[in-house]
Design a protein around this motif. Structure first.
Motif, short mmCIF file in Angstrom:
data_model
loop_
_atom_site.label_atom_id
_atom_site.label_comp_id
_atom_site.label_asym_id
_atom_site.label_seq_id
_atom_site.Cartn_x
_atom_site.Cartn_y
_atom_site.Cartn_z
N SER A 32 11.48 -25.32 11.14
CA SER A 32 12.90 -24.79 12.41
C SER A 32 12.16 -25.37 13.98
O SER A 32 11.52 -24.70 14.04
CB SER A 32 13.42 -23.66 11.62
N ASN A 104 19.47 -28.77 12.63
CA ASN A 104 18.26 -27.86 11.46
C ASN A 104 18.83 -27.90 9.85
O ASN A 104 19.78 -27.88 9.51
CB ASN A 104 18.14 -26.67 12.34
N PRO A 106 19.28 -26.84 6.12
CA PRO A 106 18.68 -25.46 5.24
C PRO A 106 17.99 -25.72 3.93
O PRO A 106 18.21 -26.92 3.86
CB PRO A 106 20.10 -25.24 4.48
N CYS A 113 25.13 -27.53 -0.58
CA CYS A 113 25.10 -27.41 0.99
C CYS A 113 26.73 -27.65 1.40
O CYS A 113 27.00 -28.14 0.27
CB CYS A 113 24.72 -29.11 2.27
N THR A 165 22.29 -21.75 8.96
CA THR A 165 21.00 -22.74 7.95
C THR A 165 21.19 -21.59 7.48
O THR A 165 21.03 -21.91 6.19
CB THR A 165 20.21 -22.76 9.09
N SER A 171 23.38 -27.52 10.46
CA SER A 171 23.21 -26.71 12.27
C SER A 171 23.36 -27.87 13.03
O SER A 171 22.28 -28.62 13.17
CB SER A 171 22.49 -25.74 12.90
#
Length: 198
Positions: A32, A104, A106, A113, A165, A171
């Motif tokens: 990240s 970013n 996850p 998601c 995330t 994000s």
């Protein structure tokens, strides 16, 4: 060279004058780039270089909860950057000059998601993870360990990139290159006008 150098060289040596890319996508970074980490991120710096040249730019990074686990693919990242890049290229870049998107992803599958969330930079929590060792010749060296992905909650409880995330969102944080602490300009004026009494 660094990612910034790569962007600079490509724009100033490889592209012919008058021809520039429509979009720069930096990444995907493995790990990240959230909170204050972007201040020394090569991925983010390449996007910074892009917007310095007036080109819409994106930095994209893959969150890894376990740096030693690579039993996943980048499908969510691929789908996400495709949608965002297509939206920029077919419509408009949503930011002003000298601003870029920091994205970013996850570490989940696309079906898990929850969507995209517009976020602010969180407050990264850092620890001391520098270890001194000796090599077989007895020479001392330092090994910089991996800090856990930890952060501090904001008082106003606004959504941070870390929280998004963690909760299964991609994000998207707008980043500006102007680091000036504008709410401190007057404070510094008052402070400096007090003189330098010793």
């Amino acid at each position: 060279g660094s990612p910034t150098d790569c962007v600079y060289l490509s724009l100033n040596a490889l592209y012919q004058e008058g021809f520039m890319p429509d979009l720069i996508v930096s990444g995907i970074n493995i790990g990240s780039n959230m909170g204050e980490d972007i201040s020394y991120s090569g991925t983010a710096s390449a996007a910074m270089e892009g917007v310095l040249h007036g080109i819409p730019s994106i930095a994209i990074s893959q969150v890894l909860q376990d740096k030693n686990y690579f039993g996943f693919d980048f499908e969510l990242a691929k789908q996400s950057i495709y949608k965002i890049a297509k939206k920029i290229l077919n419509h408009t870049y949503p930011l002003d000059a000298r601003e870029f998107l920091n994205i970013n992803i996850p570490q989940i599958s696309p079906k898990d998601c929850k969507g995209f969330k517009i976020t602010e930079l969180g407050i990264r929590a850092y620890g001391n993870d520098a270890h001194v060792h000796r090599n077989p010749r007895g020479e001392e060296y330092y090994w910089l360990g991996l800090h856990p992905l930890a952060w501090n909650e904001r008082e106003n409880n606004e959504t941070s990139d870390f929280e998004a995330t963690k909760n299964g969102y991609v994000s998207i944080t707008p980043i500006t290159l102007d680091f000036t602490a504008r709410n401190r300009l007057r404070t510094l004026e008052d402070w400096i006008s007090g003189g330098f009494n010793e």
